[in-house]
Design a protein around this motif. Structure first.
Motif, PDB file in Angstrom:
ATOM      1  N   LYS A  21      -5.127   6.208  -0.793  1.00  0.00           N
ATOM      2  CA  LYS A  21      -5.834   5.414  -1.797  1.00  0.00           C
ATOM      3  C   LYS A  21      -6.211   6.301  -2.962  1.00  0.00           C
ATOM      4  CE  LYS A  21      -7.798   1.189  -0.001  1.00  0.00           C
ATOM      5  NZ  LYS A  21      -9.012   0.341   0.030  1.00  0.00           N
ATOM      6  N   ASN A  73     -10.472   1.141  -7.999  1.00  0.00           N
ATOM      7  CA  ASN A  73      -9.660   1.272  -6.796  1.00  0.00           C
ATOM      8  C   ASN A  73      -8.229   0.883  -7.165  1.00  0.00           C
ATOM      9  OD1 ASN A  73      -8.477   1.213  -4.304  1.00  0.00           O
ATOM     10  ND2 ASN A  73      -9.995  -0.127  -3.348  1.00  0.00           N
ATOM     11  N   SER A  90       0.860  -1.182   0.000  1.00  0.00           N
ATOM     12  CA  SER A  90       0.000   0.000   0.000  1.00  0.00           C
ATOM     13  C   SER A  90       0.894   1.229   0.000  1.00  0.00           C
ATOM     14  CB  SER A  90      -0.913   0.007   1.224  1.00  0.00           C
ATOM     15  OG  SER A  90      -0.141   0.074   2.414  1.00  0.00           O
ATOM     16  N   ASN A 147     -13.752   5.335   1.758  1.00  0.00           N
ATOM     17  CA  ASN A 147     -13.956   4.502   0.561  1.00  0.00           C
ATOM     18  C   ASN A 147     -15.423   4.464   0.169  1.00  0.00           C
ATOM     19  OD1 ASN A 147     -11.275   3.847   0.488  1.00  0.00           O
ATOM     20  ND2 ASN A 147     -11.518   1.741   1.234  1.00  0.00           N
ATOM     21  N   THR A 174      -4.426  -0.058  -7.040  1.00  0.00           N
ATOM     22  CA  THR A 174      -3.510  -0.704  -6.100  1.00  0.00           C
ATOM     23  C   THR A 174      -2.091  -0.659  -6.657  1.00  0.00           C
ATOM     24  OG1 THR A 174      -4.112  -2.835  -7.093  1.00  0.00           O
ATOM     25  CG2 THR A 174      -5.247  -2.196  -5.049  1.00  0.00           C
TER      26      THR A 174
END
Length: 812
Positions: A212, A351, A203, A335, A353
Motif C-alpha cells: 500500500k 491512500n 491491489s 494503515n 489505489t
C-alpha cells in the motif's frame, strides 16, 4: 502473464551510473544521517540550509529521490570468547531484540528528455530506447560536476556523510542482490537473489506481500505550517522544547516496516515561472466568473511574488510511504499507524489505489525520471526539504573499549566508547568523569556497569565508597573489599612488597608520607634530619627483611626494627634527639603497634597483593568521621592508586570516588582530588567522581575547580526536579542550551542517562541491564539482603544470583 524483462525500465549499470531505457542516468549514494534525538534547533536549521544549497547546485531537469528504508531487524552482538558470568547473561538478555533498521539512499537522475511522464504515459506501459544525447560524454561530465558540488555542500555541514555507490554495489552477483533487486524483492538486506511474482490488479502484490502507498501529492493535503524541526512533546518540558525533524514521525518513530520516498523534481525555473504567470493572467481574466478562480489567482500571484522577491526556487514534490505485509490484518494495523503518523504533522495522506503501481514502478532505483508528474504538487525548495527525513539510528562504536548502553526507541544495545575514541577525535582532552544524579536516579547502577565493563577489558579499578554500592560486583569478580566493622575492622599492609613489586624510591616516599602523617600534625615542622632518618630506617628495615625470611614485613616488624637495630644504629652514629627523636616517634606510633588501639590497621596478613589485584573497593561508611582512621585509610588509598598509576604502564587505571569525596575533601585531602584529576590522565588513568546533591556542584570549590574543569565526560541522571533552578546548574557544568534540552528529556523510569563528551556531543542512552546484572549491582536494601542470603546458601554470589532469578521466575 508477462515477464518483467520486456517492460523493465533499466537498460544497464555502467561506470557507476544506472542507465534507463529512456536514456536517463542516475547516480546513487548511501547517506549517513545524524543520530535521532541528538540535534538542536540550530542543527536542524543548518542541515535544512545545507540541503537547499546542495540541491540548488543540480542542473535543471533533475529528479532527486531520497529513499529511506525502515526494516525490522534483530540486534546481533559480536560473540566473544571466555565470557564472564555477567557478559554471558547480557548477551542472552539482548539477543534477538527487534528494532527498525534504517538505511538511507539518495538517487539523482538527470533526465535527457525534458518531457515528464504521467500516469498515462509511464514506461511501465511504453518502454523506449536510449536517446543519442545519453551517450554524449559532456552530458555526464557536466552532471558529475554538479553532483560533486552538491556532495561538498552537504558534507560541509558536518552532519551528513555520503558514499557513492559503485557498479559493484549496484549490480547483483551470484551471492547477493543488487540495489534494484533489493527494492523489487522488498528486502533491503544483502541476501541471495530471490524473485517473486509482481501482481498489478485491484491491489499491488509482490509474492505474498500486499503493498500500500500513502502519498502527499496535492497541496490541499499538506499541513498549514512546515519547518526544519518540530517539537517532540514526549521529551519536552515547560522550559524546553525538544526538537526532531519535521518528517521525523514518518521515519524511525513510525513503528512498522516501511519505505519513505521523497521526490523533488528540479525543472526549468524561468519556464516554470512563465507558466505560472500565464496561469495567473488566465485566472485573473476568469475571476469574475468564479470566486474560486479569484482565490486561486491571488494564491498564484503570491507564489510568484515570493519566488521573485525572496529568490525562491520552485520545484515539484511528492512524498509517499510504502508499507507491506503478509496478511490483510497486519496491513490494516499498519494503515492505522501510518494515518495517525501523518496526523502528527497535520497532513492528510491519500491512500493510493489506482496510482500505486506507477508509484512503486517509478521508485525503482534508476527509474526516477519516469515519475508521474501528475502525482506531484508545486512548492518551493525550502518547503520541500522540510519533508525530508533527517535522522537515523544510534550508531555503534567499533572500539574494543566500548561500554554497552541502549538506544531510546527500542532499547537495542549500542556500543559506546567514552574514553579512547573521543580523545582520538579531539572531542575530549581527558578521561575525567563526573557522575551526578538524585537518589534513585541510577548513578550506582551506571557506574557499576561501567566499572564491570572496564574490568573485563583489563583495567584496574580502585573504588572509594560510602554506602556499600559496589560490594556485590566486588564479590562477583573476586576482588578485595575493605570495610570496617567491630568484628572485622579494616586492615591494610602498606609495608608488604609483592613478588612483582620493587622496593624503589616511590615506595619509600609513599611510606614516609604515611609515617609523617601518623607522627606529625599538619602545623608541625618536619626537618631535613628527620627525613633522612626515616629514609635510613625504611631502607635498613627492608635490607634486614630480605636477609631473614622469618620476618614478615608489616608495621609490627618495622616497629620492632626501630626499637632494636635502628636504635643501636642511631646510638652508633651519635644522632642527637634534636635531629631525630626516636622515643617520641615510637610513642606517637605506639597505638598502631601490637596490642595498641589500632594495631589491626597496618598489619594485615590477607589481601596483600594490592598492586596486582585489578578490583579493589574501600568502603568508608563506618569511619568517615573518625579523626584518625579516615585520614590514614585515605593516605593508603592514595599510595595504592599512585603506585598502580606509575607501575602498570599502559593498563587503564580507574579511581572511583563515590560520595566519599566530601569526607576526603573535609579531611584535608582535597589536594589529592585536584592532583588525581589533573595528573592521572597522563598515566592512562580514569578518575570518576559521583555526587548526588545539586548544592555540592554549585557550592563546592573542589567540585568546581578540580573536578568539573577536568572532567570532559559528564554522566547525568534525571534532573527535572531542578527544572526551576537549572540555570545555575547549567552554568556550573558548562552545558550548552542544546545539552540542557537533551538532559531535561531524561526519564529515570526508563533508566535513561545523559552523557556529554567534551561539551561537543550530548546524547541520552538507556542503561538497561540483564536481571543478572541488575541483582549484582542493586543498591536496594531488601534485594541486597536476599542476594546475600542466596549467596551464602549456594556458596557464591554468582550461584546465588542464578537461583534467586530462577526462584522469582518460578513464583510468577
Amino acid at each position: 502473464m508477462q515477464t518483467i524483462e520486456k517492460y523493465f525500465p533499466i537498460k544497464d549499470i555502467e561506470n557507476d551510473f544506472i542507465i534507463s531505457k529512456q536514456g536517463d542516468f542516475t547516480v546513487a549514494f548511501e547517506l549517513q544521517l545524524p543520530e535521532i534525538f541528538t540535534l538542536s534547533d540550530e542543527d536542524y536549521e543548518n542541515m535544512h540550509q545545507a540541503w537547499i544549497r546542495a540541491l540548488k547546485c543540480l542542473p535543471r531537469h533533475c529528479v532527486v529521490h531520497k529513499q529511506d528504508w525502515f526494516e525490522p531487524a534483530e540486534s546481533h552482538i559480536k560473540p566473544k570468547k571466555h565470557l564472564s558470568f555477567l557478559e554471558d547473561a547480557s548477551q542472552l538478555h539482548f539477543a534477538g531484540r527487534s528494532y527498525l533498521k534504517h538505511t538511507c539512499r539518495l538517487f539523482i537522475t538527470k533526465k535527457v528528455s525534458h518531457q515528464y511522464s504521467s500516469s498515462l504515459a509511464s514506461n511501465l506501459i511504453k518502454p523506449t530506447l536510449v536517446p543519442k544525447e545519453c551517450l554524449k560524454p559532456k552530458t555526464s561530465e557536466h552532471f558529475m560536476q554538479c553532483i560533486n558540488q552538491m556532495c561538498a555542500v552537504l558534507q560541509d555541514c558536518k552532519l551528513i556523510s555520503l558514499k557513492r555507490l559503485s557498479t559493484g554495489d549496484l549490480k547483483s552477483t551470484s551471492s547477493k542482490k543488487g540495489l534494484i533487486e533489493k527494492y523489487i524483492a522488498l528486502n533491503g538486506s544483502y541476501e541471495a537473489k530471490i524473485f517473486s511474482d509482481v501482481e498489478m490488479g485491484e491491489s499491488l502484490k509482490i509474492g505474498a506481500q500486499h503493498l500500500k502507498f500513502f502519498s502527499l501529492a496535492d497541496a490541499t493535503q499538506m499541513p498549514h505550517f512546515c519547518g526544519p524541526r518540530i517539537t517532540y512533546d514526549k521529551f519536552s518540558t515547560d522550559k524546553t522544547k525538544f526538537p526532531i525533524s519535521f518528517a521525523g514521525h514518518l521515519g524511525l518513530l513510525l513503528n512498522c516496516r516501511h519505505i519513505y520516498n521523497q521526490f523533488i523534481i528540479i525543472g526549468d525555473v524561468p519556464h516554470t515561472l512563465s507558466n505560472f504567470e500565464k496561469k495567473r493572467l488566465r485566472l485573473q481574466s476568469l475571476s469574475s466568473y468564479s470566486r474560486e478562480n479569484a482565490v486561486t489567482g491571488d494564491a498564484t500571484n503570491e507564489f510568484l511574488n515570493e519566488a521573485v522577491a525572496d529568490q525562491r526556487q520552485p520545484v515539484k514534490a511528492h512524498f509517499n510511504i510504502q508499507i507491506w505485509a503478509d496478511t490483510e490484518a497486519e496491513l490494516k494495523r499498519m494503515n492505522n499507524l501510518v494515518s495517525s503518523t501523518f496526523a502528527q504533522i497535520d497532513a492528510a495522506a491519500k491512500n493510493e489505489t489506482v496510482g500505486a503501481a506507477q508509484l512503486w514502478w517509478s521508485a525503482i532505483p534508476g527509474n526516477e525520471g519516469d515519475f508521474p508528474v501528475n502525482e506531484t504538487f508545486d512548492t518551493f525548495l525550502e518547503q520541500a526539504v522540510c519533508f525530508m527525513n533527517m535522522e537515523s539510528n544510534y550508531r555503534n562504536s567499533t572500539s574494543p573499549a566500548s561500554v554497552r548502553f541502549c538506544d531510546r526507541i527500542a532499547s537495542v544495545p549500542v556500543a559506546v566508547d567514552l574514553f579512547d575514541e573521543p580523545r582520538k577525535k579531539g572531542i575530549t582532552s581527558n578521561m575525567g568523569t563526573l557522575v551526578c544524579g538524585t537518589s534513585g536516579g541510577g548513578k550506582s547502577m551506571t557506574v557499576n556497569h561501567i566499572l564491570h565493563t572496564l574490568f573485563t577489558q583489563g583495567a584496574h579499578c580502585v573504588t572509594v565508597d560510602i554506602g556499600g554500592s559496589y560490594k556485590g560486583l566486588c564479590e562477583l569478580v573476586k576482588g578485595y573489599y575493605f570495610t570496617y566493622t567491630e568484628e572485622n575492622p579494616i586492615s591494610f599492609n602498606p609495608f608488604f612488597v609483592g613478588e612483582d613489586e620493587v622496593w624503589d624510591t616511590e615506595k619509600k616516599e609513599s611510606l614516609k608520607a604515611l609515617l609523617v602523617a601518623l607522627w606529625k600534625q599538619e602545623d608541625d615542622n618536619f626537618n631535613r634530619s628527620e627525613y633522612v632518618a626515616l629514609s635510613d630506617a625504611l631502607q635498613g628495615f627492608y635490607d634486614n627483611t630480605k636477609g631473614n625470611p622469618k620476618i614478615f614485613p608489616c608495621f609490627n616488624s618495622f616497629y620492632d626494627y626501630l626499637k632494636s637495630d635502628f636504635a643501636d644504629r642511631l646510638a652508633t652514629h651519635k644522632v642527637k634527639h634534636s635531629n631525630f627523636d626516636l622515643d617520641n616517634f615510637l610513642y606517637v606510633l605506639r597505638p598502631y603497634y601490637r596490642g595498641g588501639e589500632f594495631d589491626y590497621l597496618l598489619n594485615a596478613t590477607a589481601n596483600l597483593d594490592l598492586l596486582n589485584q585489578p578490583f579493589i573497593v574501600i568502603e568508608l561508611d563506618n569511619i568517615k568521621d573518625h579523626p584518625i582512621l579516615f585520614p590514614v585509610v585515605t593516605l593508603i588509598v592514595m599510595e595504592l592508586f599512585i603506585s598502580k598509576m606509575r607501575k602498570l604502564g599502559k593498563t587503564k587505571k580507574v579511581l572511583t570516588i563515590d560520595e566519599a569525596w566530601k569526607a576526603i575533601a573535609k579531611s584535608g585531602m582535597a589536594n589529592f582530588l585536584k592532583y588525581a584529576f589533573k595528573t592521572i590522565r597522563k598515566f592512562n588513568g580514569i578518575p570518576i567522581v559521583i555526587t548526588q546533591e545539586l548544592d555540592d556542584l554549585v557550592s563546592s570549590p573542589i567540585i568546581k575547580d578540580a573536578i568539573i574543569n577536568n572532567a570532559d565526560i559528564k554522566i547525568l541522571m534525571d534532573m527535572r526536579k531542578y527544572l526551576n533552578k537549572f540555570d545555575e546548574l547549567q552554568n556550573v557544568l558548562g552545558l550548552s542550551d542544546k545539552a540542557k534540552t537533551i538532559l531535561l528529556s531524561v526519564n529515570k523510569d526508563k533508566r535513561e542517562i545523559f552523557i556529554d563528551l567534551g561539551g561537543q556531543e550530548s546524547k541520552v542512552y538507556r542503561n538497561e541491564l540483564s536481571p543478572e546484572e541488575y541483582y549484582a549491582f542493586t543498591t536496594e536494601g531488601a534485594e541486597r539482603v536476599q542476594i546475600a542470603e542466596y549467596a551464602e546458601r549456594y556458596g557464591s554470589v554468582e550461584e546465588g544470583i542464578k537461583f534467586f532469578i530462577k526462584d522469582k521466575k518460578d513464583d510468577k
